[in-house]
Write a protein that holds these residues in place. Structure first.
Motif, PDB file in Angstrom:
ATOM      1  N   MET A  78     -12.000  -1.405 -17.937  1.00 37.28           N
ATOM      2  CA  MET A  78     -12.481  -1.612 -16.330  1.00 37.28           C
ATOM      3  C   MET A  78     -14.206  -1.176 -16.661  1.00 37.28           C
ATOM      4  SD  MET A  78     -12.364  -3.116 -13.908  1.00 37.28           S
ATOM      5  CE  MET A  78     -12.891  -3.123 -12.149  1.00 37.28           C
ATOM      6  N   VAL A  79     -14.179   0.157 -17.138  1.00 34.02           N
ATOM      7  CA  VAL A  79     -15.418   0.885 -17.030  1.00 34.02           C
ATOM      8  C   VAL A  79     -16.506   0.096 -18.210  1.00 34.02           C
ATOM      9  CG1 VAL A  79     -16.532   2.846 -17.304  1.00 34.02           C
ATOM     10  CG2 VAL A  79     -14.437   2.957 -16.040  1.00 34.02           C
ATOM     11  N   LYS A  80     -15.655  -0.131 -19.151  1.00 32.56           N
ATOM     12  CA  LYS A  80     -16.418  -0.705 -20.404  1.00 32.56           C
ATOM     13  C   LYS A  80     -16.872  -2.313 -19.812  1.00 32.56           C
ATOM     14  CE  LYS A  80     -14.506   0.967 -24.458  1.00 32.56           C
ATOM     15  NZ  LYS A  80     -13.562   0.544 -25.817  1.00 32.56           N
ATOM     16  N   SER A  81     -16.188  -2.810 -19.061  1.00 36.60           N
ATOM     17  CA  SER A  81     -16.466  -4.263 -18.588  1.00 36.60           C
ATOM     18  C   SER A  81     -17.870  -4.115 -17.850  1.00 36.60           C
ATOM     19  CB  SER A  81     -15.504  -4.808 -18.095  1.00 36.60           C
ATOM     20  OG  SER A  81     -14.531  -5.165 -18.867  1.00 36.60           O
ATOM     21  N   ILE A  82     -17.804  -3.131 -17.060  1.00 34.21           N
ATOM     22  CA  ILE A  82     -18.784  -3.095 -16.069  1.00 34.21           C
ATOM     23  C   ILE A  82     -20.116  -2.401 -16.772  1.00 34.21           C
ATOM     24  CG2 ILE A  82     -19.690  -1.645 -14.055  1.00 34.21           C
ATOM     25  CD1 ILE A  82     -16.918  -1.578 -13.043  1.00 34.21           C
ATOM     26  N   CYS A  83     -20.003  -1.569 -17.866  1.00 35.93           N
ATOM     27  CA  CYS A  83     -21.085  -1.107 -18.599  1.00 35.93           C
ATOM     28  C   CYS A  83     -21.724  -2.292 -19.278  1.00 35.93           C
ATOM     29  CB  CYS A  83     -20.740  -0.104 -19.512  1.00 35.93           C
ATOM     30  SG  CYS A  83     -20.328   1.332 -18.641  1.00 35.93           S
ATOM     31  N   TYR A  84     -20.582  -3.320 -19.879  1.00 37.14           N
ATOM     32  CA  TYR A  84     -21.381  -4.483 -20.605  1.00 37.14           C
ATOM     33  C   TYR A  84     -22.093  -5.409 -19.976  1.00 37.14           C
ATOM     34  CZ  TYR A  84     -18.126  -2.983 -24.743  1.00 37.14           C
ATOM     35  OH  TYR A  84     -17.886  -2.397 -25.713  1.00 37.14           O
ATOM     36  N   ILE A  85     -21.551  -5.513 -18.419  1.00 37.70           N
ATOM     37  CA  ILE A  85     -22.381  -6.477 -17.455  1.00 37.70           C
ATOM     38  C   ILE A  85     -23.732  -5.978 -17.264  1.00 37.70           C
ATOM     39  CG2 ILE A  85     -22.372  -7.065 -15.267  1.00 37.70           C
ATOM     40  CD1 ILE A  85     -19.408  -7.481 -15.601  1.00 37.70           C
ATOM     41  N   ILE A  86     -23.678  -4.503 -16.904  1.00 41.41           N
ATOM     42  CA  ILE A  86     -25.003  -3.764 -16.612  1.00 41.41           C
ATOM     43  C   ILE A  86     -25.969  -3.871 -17.712  1.00 41.41           C
ATOM     44  CG2 ILE A  86     -25.933  -1.699 -16.185  1.00 41.41           C
ATOM     45  CD1 ILE A  86     -23.632  -1.003 -14.564  1.00 41.41           C
ATOM     46  N   VAL A  87     -25.363  -3.583 -18.889  1.00 46.49           N
ATOM     47  CA  VAL A  87     -26.453  -3.641 -20.079  1.00 46.49           C
ATOM     48  C   VAL A  87     -26.890  -5.186 -20.196  1.00 46.49           C
ATOM     49  CG1 VAL A  87     -26.477  -3.570 -22.659  1.00 46.49           C
ATOM     50  CG2 VAL A  87     -25.464  -1.747 -21.159  1.00 46.49           C
ATOM     51  N   SER A  88     -26.005  -6.169 -20.092  1.00 42.47           N
ATOM     52  CA  SER A  88     -26.440  -7.467 -20.303  1.00 42.47           C
ATOM     53  C   SER A  88     -27.390  -7.885 -19.175  1.00 42.47           C
ATOM     54  CB  SER A  88     -25.197  -8.565 -20.132  1.00 42.47           C
ATOM     55  OG  SER A  88     -24.372  -8.321 -21.121  1.00 42.47           O
ATOM     56  N   VAL A  89     -27.280  -7.606 -18.101  1.00 46.23           N
ATOM     57  CA  VAL A  89     -28.335  -7.918 -16.796  1.00 46.23           C
ATOM     58  C   VAL A  89     -29.741  -7.065 -17.396  1.00 46.23           C
ATOM     59  CG1 VAL A  89     -28.875  -7.474 -14.480  1.00 46.23           C
ATOM     60  CG2 VAL A  89     -26.572  -8.195 -15.153  1.00 46.23           C
ATOM     61  N   LEU A  90     -29.576  -5.838 -17.783  1.00 43.49           N
ATOM     62  CA  LEU A  90     -30.724  -5.095 -18.103  1.00 43.49           C
ATOM     63  C   LEU A  90     -31.643  -5.598 -19.293  1.00 43.49           C
ATOM     64  CD1 LEU A  90     -29.635  -1.418 -17.582  1.00 43.49           C
ATOM     65  CD2 LEU A  90     -31.168  -2.819 -16.282  1.00 43.49           C
ATOM     66  N   ILE A  91     -30.859  -6.278 -20.248  1.00 47.11           N
ATOM     67  CA  ILE A  91     -31.423  -7.016 -21.483  1.00 47.11           C
ATOM     68  C   ILE A  91     -31.984  -8.161 -20.932  1.00 47.11           C
ATOM     69  CG2 ILE A  91     -31.065  -8.418 -23.460  1.00 47.11           C
ATOM     70  CD1 ILE A  91     -28.972  -6.007 -24.159  1.00 47.11           C
ATOM     71  N   LEU A  92     -31.360  -9.025 -20.105  1.00 50.47           N
ATOM     72  CA  LEU A  92     -31.707 -10.289 -19.492  1.00 50.47           C
ATOM     73  C   LEU A  92     -33.074 -10.073 -18.642  1.00 50.47           C
ATOM     74  CD1 LEU A  92     -31.489 -13.076 -19.140  1.00 50.47           C
ATOM     75  CD2 LEU A  92     -30.103 -12.578 -16.733  1.00 50.47           C
ATOM     76  N   ILE A  93     -33.190  -9.064 -18.010  1.00 48.54           N
ATOM     77  CA  ILE A  93     -34.206  -8.682 -17.083  1.00 48.54           C
ATOM     78  C   ILE A  93     -35.441  -8.124 -17.708  1.00 48.54           C
ATOM     79  CG2 ILE A  93     -35.282  -6.993 -15.302  1.00 48.54           C
ATOM     80  CD1 ILE A  93     -32.566  -7.168 -13.904  1.00 48.54           C
ATOM     81  N   GLY A  94     -35.340  -7.342 -19.138  1.00 39.26           N
ATOM     82  CA  GLY A  94     -36.120  -6.861 -19.741  1.00 39.26           C
ATOM     83  C   GLY A  94     -36.859  -7.867 -20.595  1.00 39.26           C
ATOM     84  N   GLY A  95     -36.102  -8.971 -21.082  1.00 38.28           N
ATOM     85  CA  GLY A  95     -36.495 -10.229 -21.931  1.00 38.28           C
ATOM     86  C   GLY A  95     -37.477 -10.993 -21.084  1.00 38.28           C
ATOM     87  N   THR A  96     -36.906 -11.104 -19.762  1.00 42.60           N
ATOM     88  CA  THR A  96     -37.797 -11.856 -18.694  1.00 42.60           C
ATOM     89  C   THR A  96     -39.166 -11.421 -18.522  1.00 42.60           C
ATOM     90  OG1 THR A  96     -35.950 -12.784 -17.881  1.00 42.60           O
ATOM     91  CG2 THR A  96     -37.777 -13.024 -16.334  1.00 42.60           C
ATOM     92  N   ILE A  97     -39.073  -9.852 -18.403  1.00 42.73           N
ATOM     93  CA  ILE A  97     -40.285  -9.322 -18.021  1.00 42.73           C
ATOM     94  C   ILE A  97     -41.295  -9.433 -19.351  1.00 42.73           C
ATOM     95  CG2 ILE A  97     -41.413  -7.036 -17.887  1.00 42.73           C
ATOM     96  CD1 ILE A  97     -39.039  -6.516 -15.817  1.00 42.73           C
ATOM     97  N   GLY A  98     -40.893  -9.149 -20.631  1.00 40.99           N
ATOM     98  CA  GLY A  98     -41.673  -9.229 -21.759  1.00 40.99           C
ATOM     99  C   GLY A  98     -42.188 -10.707 -21.963  1.00 40.99           C
ATOM    100  N   GLU A  99     -41.293 -11.758 -21.377  1.00 42.10           N
ATOM    101  CA  GLU A  99     -41.693 -13.194 -21.703  1.00 42.10           C
ATOM    102  C   GLU A  99     -42.737 -13.535 -20.685  1.00 42.10           C
ATOM    103  OE1 GLU A  99     -39.183 -17.003 -21.749  1.00 42.10           O
ATOM    104  OE2 GLU A  99     -39.390 -16.341 -19.837  1.00 42.10           O
ATOM    105  N   GLN A 100     -42.742 -12.984 -19.567  1.00 43.19           N
ATOM    106  CA  GLN A 100     -43.870 -13.043 -18.581  1.00 43.19           C
ATOM    107  C   GLN A 100     -45.090 -12.496 -18.897  1.00 43.19           C
ATOM    108  OE1 GLN A 100     -43.346 -15.162 -15.868  1.00 43.19           O
ATOM    109  NE2 GLN A 100     -45.659 -14.724 -15.886  1.00 43.19           N
ATOM    110  N   ILE A 101     -45.064 -11.033 -19.462  1.00 42.40           N
ATOM    111  CA  ILE A 101     -46.200 -10.546 -19.948  1.00 42.40           C
ATOM    112  C   ILE A 101     -46.903 -11.140 -21.176  1.00 42.40           C
ATOM    113  CG2 ILE A 101     -46.978  -8.621 -21.134  1.00 42.40           C
ATOM    114  CD1 ILE A 101     -44.854  -6.885 -19.870  1.00 42.40           C
ATOM    115  N   TYR A 102     -46.231 -11.769 -22.087  1.00 41.48           N
ATOM    116  CA  TYR A 102     -46.710 -12.708 -23.148  1.00 41.48           C
ATOM    117  C   TYR A 102     -47.351 -13.893 -22.549  1.00 41.48           C
ATOM    118  CZ  TYR A 102     -47.059 -15.346 -27.315  1.00 41.48           C
ATOM    119  OH  TYR A 102     -47.485 -16.185 -28.261  1.00 41.48           O
ATOM    120  N   LEU A 103     -46.680 -14.482 -21.655  1.00 41.60           N
ATOM    121  CA  LEU A 103     -47.227 -15.651 -21.087  1.00 41.60           C
ATOM    122  C   LEU A 103     -48.440 -15.536 -20.283  1.00 41.60           C
ATOM    123  CD1 LEU A 103     -43.927 -17.849 -19.759  1.00 41.60           C
ATOM    124  CD2 LEU A 103     -45.652 -18.418 -21.614  1.00 41.60           C
TER     125      LEU A 103
END
Length: 125
Positions: free
Chosen positions: A1-26
């Motif tokens: 259960m804890v691993k699943s929540i950690c994976y979800i949080i990490v996935s969301v953080l990666i998604l947000i980080g990628g979006t921010i990087g993409e926006q800066i580049y654009l």
């Protein structure tokens, strides 16, 4: 259960980080192009513009386009291609009023396209 929540949080953080990087580049990519459009626009007002200025803009756009193909839709790229080509064609025949009109549209496209990819609610849903 804890691993699943950690994976979800990490996935969301990666998604947000990628979006921010993409926006800066654009933003950076289109800011450079907007600067060129503004310089050409001023040269048209001063009546010192040459076809080479528009060719330089076209070449700059083609360089940026190679990298932007992976981020923005091909329809947006095609639209910019058409407007830049039209501006160059009008400059080649000496119709600088029409060239200026085309540059105004190009400038607006360069301002609006990065906004489409901003991390905002209206762009998510």
């Amino acid at each position: 259960m804890v691993k699943s929540i950690c994976y979800i949080i990490v996935s969301v953080l990666i998604l947000i980080g990628g979006t921010i990087g993409e926006q800066i580049y654009l933003d950076k990519s289109f800011e450079e192009l907007k600067t060129e459009v503004s310089a050409i626009d001023e040269k048209i007002d001063d009546k010192t513009v040459t076809v080479n200025d528009l060719e330089k803009l076209k070449n700059s756009w083609l360089k940026q386009k190679e990298r932007l193909h992976t981020i923005i839709p091909h329809t947006e790229i095609k639209e910019i291609d058409l407007w830049v080509s039209e501006a160059l064609a009008y400059a080649e025949i000496g119709k600088y009023d029409e060239t200026k009109t085309k540059l105004t549209v190009i400038d607006q496209l360069f301002k609006q396209i990065p906004k489409i990819f901003k991390l905002r609610i209206e762009n998510i849903f």
